[in-house]
Design a protein around this motif. Structure first.
Motif, PDB file in Angstrom:
ATOM      1  N   VAL A 417     -12.261 -26.605  39.977  1.00 60.57           N
ATOM      2  CA  VAL A 417     -13.627 -26.528  39.451  1.00 60.57           C
ATOM      3  C   VAL A 417     -14.113 -25.090  39.539  1.00 60.57           C
ATOM      4  CG1 VAL A 417     -16.024 -27.251  39.798  1.00 60.57           C
ATOM      5  CG2 VAL A 417     -14.174 -28.904  40.118  1.00 60.57           C
ATOM      6  N   MET A 418     -14.672 -24.576  38.441  1.00 64.30           N
ATOM      7  CA  MET A 418     -15.313 -23.254  38.475  1.00 64.30           C
ATOM      8  C   MET A 418     -16.683 -23.323  37.824  1.00 64.30           C
ATOM      9  SD  MET A 418     -14.296 -19.440  37.060  1.00 64.30           S
ATOM     10  CE  MET A 418     -13.451 -18.867  38.534  1.00 64.30           C
ATOM     11  N   PRO A 419     -17.738 -23.108  38.605  1.00 67.76           N
ATOM     12  CA  PRO A 419     -19.062 -22.952  38.007  1.00 67.76           C
ATOM     13  C   PRO A 419     -19.318 -21.499  37.613  1.00 67.76           C
ATOM     14  CG  PRO A 419     -19.257 -23.072  40.410  1.00 67.76           C
ATOM     15  CD  PRO A 419     -17.791 -23.165  40.074  1.00 67.76           C
ATOM     16  N   LEU A 420     -19.936 -21.303  36.462  1.00 68.56           N
ATOM     17  CA  LEU A 420     -20.351 -19.991  35.984  1.00 68.56           C
ATOM     18  C   LEU A 420     -21.837 -20.041  35.663  1.00 68.56           C
ATOM     19  CD1 LEU A 420     -17.428 -19.330  33.469  1.00 68.56           C
ATOM     20  CD2 LEU A 420     -17.788 -18.072  35.588  1.00 68.56           C
ATOM     21  N   GLN A 421     -22.499 -18.908  35.767  1.00 68.31           N
ATOM     22  CA  GLN A 421     -23.896 -18.844  35.378  1.00 68.31           C
ATOM     23  C   GLN A 421     -24.015 -19.000  33.866  1.00 68.31           C
ATOM     24  OE1 GLN A 421     -26.584 -18.744  37.146  1.00 68.31           O
ATOM     25  NE2 GLN A 421     -26.036 -17.939  39.173  1.00 68.31           N
ATOM     26  N   SER A 422     -24.975 -19.806  33.426  1.00 69.64           N
ATOM     27  CA  SER A 422     -25.262 -19.865  31.998  1.00 69.64           C
ATOM     28  C   SER A 422     -25.762 -18.505  31.531  1.00 69.64           C
ATOM     29  CB  SER A 422     -26.326 -20.922  31.720  1.00 69.64           C
ATOM     30  OG  SER A 422     -26.859 -20.755  30.425  1.00 69.64           O
ATOM     31  N   PRO A 423     -25.311 -18.036  30.357  1.00 69.88           N
ATOM     32  CA  PRO A 423     -25.794 -16.743  29.855  1.00 69.88           C
ATOM     33  C   PRO A 423     -27.289 -16.721  29.583  1.00 69.88           C
ATOM     34  CG  PRO A 423     -23.848 -17.481  28.637  1.00 69.88           C
ATOM     35  CD  PRO A 423     -24.305 -18.633  29.471  1.00 69.88           C
ATOM     36  N   SER A 424     -27.912 -17.894  29.562  1.00 69.42           N
ATOM     37  CA  SER A 424     -29.349 -17.942  29.293  1.00 69.42           C
ATOM     38  C   SER A 424     -30.159 -17.274  30.395  1.00 69.42           C
ATOM     39  CB  SER A 424     -29.797 -19.404  29.163  1.00 69.42           C
ATOM     40  OG  SER A 424     -29.637 -20.077  30.405  1.00 69.42           O
ATOM     41  N   GLY A 425     -29.565 -17.167  31.600  1.00 70.77           N
ATOM     42  CA  GLY A 425     -30.267 -16.536  32.709  1.00 70.77           C
ATOM     43  C   GLY A 425     -31.325 -17.408  33.346  1.00 70.77           C
ATOM     44  N   ASN A 426     -31.320 -18.706  33.042  1.00 73.69           N
ATOM     45  CA  ASN A 426     -32.350 -19.610  33.570  1.00 73.69           C
ATOM     46  C   ASN A 426     -31.909 -20.354  34.826  1.00 73.69           C
ATOM     47  OD1 ASN A 426     -30.491 -21.361  32.497  1.00 73.69           O
ATOM     48  ND2 ASN A 426     -31.918 -22.406  31.127  1.00 73.69           N
ATOM     49  N   GLY A 427     -30.738 -19.995  35.357  1.00 69.30           N
ATOM     50  CA  GLY A 427     -30.260 -20.636  36.571  1.00 69.30           C
ATOM     51  C   GLY A 427     -29.383 -21.839  36.349  1.00 69.30           C
ATOM     52  N   ASP A 428     -29.207 -22.278  35.101  1.00 67.26           N
ATOM     53  CA  ASP A 428     -28.278 -23.380  34.810  1.00 67.26           C
ATOM     54  C   ASP A 428     -26.844 -22.923  35.056  1.00 67.26           C
ATOM     55  OD1 ASP A 428     -30.517 -24.727  34.012  1.00 67.26           O
ATOM     56  OD2 ASP A 428     -30.048 -24.707  31.866  1.00 67.26           O
ATOM     57  N   TRP A 429     -25.973 -23.887  35.330  1.00 69.46           N
ATOM     58  CA  TRP A 429     -24.547 -23.599  35.511  1.00 69.46           C
ATOM     59  C   TRP A 429     -23.737 -24.247  34.399  1.00 69.46           C
ATOM     60  CZ3 TRP A 429     -23.276 -24.804  41.384  1.00 69.46           C
ATOM     61  CH2 TRP A 429     -23.992 -23.916  42.197  1.00 69.46           C
ATOM     62  N   VAL A 430     -22.724 -23.536  33.925  1.00 74.41           N
ATOM     63  CA  VAL A 430     -21.662 -24.114  33.105  1.00 74.41           C
ATOM     64  C   VAL A 430     -20.504 -24.385  34.054  1.00 74.41           C
ATOM     65  CG1 VAL A 430     -20.049 -23.745  31.202  1.00 74.41           C
ATOM     66  CG2 VAL A 430     -22.401 -22.887  31.034  1.00 74.41           C
ATOM     67  N   VAL A 431     -20.078 -25.647  34.144  1.00 73.10           N
ATOM     68  CA  VAL A 431     -19.087 -26.042  35.144  1.00 73.10           C
ATOM     69  C   VAL A 431     -17.824 -26.551  34.459  1.00 73.10           C
ATOM     70  CG1 VAL A 431     -18.592 -27.512  37.137  1.00 73.10           C
ATOM     71  CG2 VAL A 431     -20.922 -26.643  36.768  1.00 73.10           C
ATOM     72  N   TYR A 432     -16.734 -25.816  34.650  1.00 75.61           N
ATOM     73  CA  TYR A 432     -15.425 -26.239  34.135  1.00 75.61           C
ATOM     74  C   TYR A 432     -14.716 -27.057  35.210  1.00 75.61           C
ATOM     75  CZ  TYR A 432     -10.476 -26.059  32.878  1.00 75.61           C
ATOM     76  OH  TYR A 432      -9.175 -26.404  32.601  1.00 75.61           O
ATOM     77  N   MET A 433     -14.169 -28.205  34.811  1.00 76.69           N
ATOM     78  CA  MET A 433     -13.420 -29.052  35.739  1.00 76.69           C
ATOM     79  C   MET A 433     -12.069 -29.424  35.133  1.00 76.69           C
ATOM     80  SD  MET A 433     -16.154 -31.760  37.308  1.00 76.69           S
ATOM     81  CE  MET A 433     -17.708 -31.267  38.029  1.00 76.69           C
ATOM     82  N   TYR A 434     -11.034 -29.250  35.930  1.00 80.67           N
ATOM     83  CA  TYR A 434      -9.690 -29.726  35.581  1.00 80.67           C
ATOM     84  C   TYR A 434      -9.292 -30.692  36.692  1.00 80.67           C
ATOM     85  CZ  TYR A 434      -4.580 -29.592  35.057  1.00 80.67           C
ATOM     86  OH  TYR A 434      -3.251 -29.924  34.921  1.00 80.67           O
TER      87      TYR A 434
END
Length: 469
Positions: A417-434
């Motif tokens: 699992v890798m969470p990344l910051q959303s480029p929106s800068g609003n604190g949301d995370w984009v989370v990739y899961m394998y």
């Protein structure tokens, strides 16, 4: 798993492939050795991909696909001057060990067109879209790039990196420098390839507990096709809203001790996947990838500053084990304490011991034990945070990326699992899961209101919902 309105398949045309070489290169090629960490901790060949989606601006956009690609290629040629190792290739040296031959072989650059609207692209289940069509296969060298145009005028830039010579931190450094060059800005960070920074101590010394974290890679036999193979691992990408992450942190912390968001998030996932344990597989493991750049030289500010620009692999993968019953019964704060203990086990002395240990075992490369046999005793998961990578800065002149994510079906015997910051800068995370398919289905059943399938329109789609319903 619901595919919503996204499209599973679409026509794809690869129109051009060329090799981009460094704009300047010394007359004589030279060899760059791999570090002991490169040699000992990463199974070759293993690649990871990062991709960036750019929607077409609604007005004032004179960019065409051709003009964007020209900017990308010109800036790439200039970026390969300081990042010269990325224009090389891995070949055996006279001792039979892999090294980087810095010969300006160049980077494969592929151009393509996808007959689909970018907003309809299936980002949620990337194995059959992103993985098969939109991220390049690295067949030569150590880096490959693919730029794909879409019917709507959108663009995806995807890069596939050879993990044996770099980690995600290094890839992030390169991507930001590439974008800065495209905008005629000075590079905010230039790489150092100085392997002596990771030399072992004299005399060397290491704790025997490292033998519990790493094993010889001769004992590991990966599946031939890690993504969607017989091991039933699949990739999914989610969006997790900022308010949910904040609520998780509140639930997993106590008045006496506030845990980090990553620790709380990891604890939450660990508790969920523990429920997939069985009577004969009732020990669950969690590994946390820990970057060593800020931990390897406690108190030495000058070396710490240099290591911040170190290009290569500089990480460790400690893990913890608990019974599934213990994880299920403990409150979230108790599991977060366990996660914190895993992270804190990889402090300065751990990394100094690790450098000594890999030097002593260079002739027999090793792998993280949780990677090789993580799920032998029960559910296993590795979390690697990309939250401090400022990937929203990967702007080449036509605006910030709308979406950034990873594609990394790593082929190990544990979920990733890798969470990344959303480029929106609003604190949301984009989370990739394998992860194993049944574990992802469990996560969606247990926490489907938290892990929402990623779409490009997620900014407007999801309402702020409470964690506890």
């Amino acid at each position: 798993m619901d595919m919503h309105t996204e499209i599973r398949d679409f026509p794809m045309t690869l129109s051009k492939k060329e090799v981009v070489v460094a704009a300047q290169f010394p007359n004589q090629e030279h060899w760059l050795p791999l570090s002991n960490l490169d040699m000992c901790l990463v199974p070759p060949p293993l690649d990871f991909s990062l991709y960036f989606c750019y929607t077409k601006p609604t007005c004032g956009d004179n960019w065409t696909f051709v003009s964007k690609v020209e900017v990308l290629k010109k800036a790439l040629a200039e970026a390969l001057v300081p990042y010269y190792a990325l224009a090389g290739e891995i070949v055996p040296n006279s001792m039979g060990e892999p090294e980087i031959l810095c010969n300006n072989r160049g980077v494969d650059f592929i151009e393509g067109f996808a007959d689909i609207e970018l907003q309809n692209l299936n980002l949620y289940r990337p194995d059959k879209t992103i993985g098969c069509k939109l991220v390049p296969k690295k067949r030569n060298g150590v880096l490959a790039v693919q730029a794909t145009g879409f019917k709507c005028g959108g663009l995806m830039v995807a890069c596939t990196f050879g993990h044996q010579i770099m980690d995600a931190y290094s890839a992030s450094m390169f991507l930001i420098s590439w974008a800065e060059i495209a905008q005629s800005k000075p590079c905010s960070s230039l790489p150092t390839f100085c392997r002596s920074l990771l030399n072992p101590r004299i005399p060397s010394s290491f704790d025997s507990t490292l033998e519990n974290l790493y094993i010889p890679n001769t004992m590991f036999h990966p599946t031939k096709e890690p993504n969607l193979g017989a091991n039933n691992f699949v990739s999914c990408t989610y969006i997790v809203k900022a308010n949910i992450i904040n609520q998780l942190q509140l639930l997993a912390s106590t008045n006496e001790c506030k845990r980090t968001k990553v620790e709380c998030f990891s604890a939450f996932l660990w508790k969920i996947i523990a429920k997939s344990g069985t009577t004969d597989k009732n020990i669950s493991k969690l590994g946390i990838v820990v970057d060593g750049r800020t931990r390897i030289c406690c108190g030495d500010e000058e070396k710490t500053k240099i290591l911040a620009s170190y290009f290569g692999n500089l990480w460790s993968l400690p893990y913890g084990s608990k019974t599934v019953d213990d994880l299920i019964e403990k409150p979230l704060s108790g599991v977060a304490n366990e996660v914190h203990g895993i992270v804190e086990s990889a402090m300065t002395e751990h990394f100094l011991d690790l450098l000594d240990w890999v030097a002593a075992h260079r002739s027999v490369p090793s792998l993280p034990k949780i990677y090789t046999y993580g799920s032998r005793e029960g559910p296993a998961l590795v979390v690697s945070s990309g939250l401090r990578f400022p990937l929203s800065k990967v702007q080449f002149g036509w605006g910030r990326p709308t979406c950034v994510s990873l594609h990394f079906p790593w082929g190990g015997d544990a979920g990733y699992v890798m969470p990344l910051q959303s480029p929106s800068g609003n604190g949301d995370w984009v989370v990739y899961m394998y992860m194993l398919k049944e574990e992802l289905e469990l996560i969606e059943r247990e926490a489907g209101h938290i892990f929402r399938p990623l779409t490009l329109g997620y900014f407007n789609e999801f309402e702020q919902e409470p964690l506890v319903r």
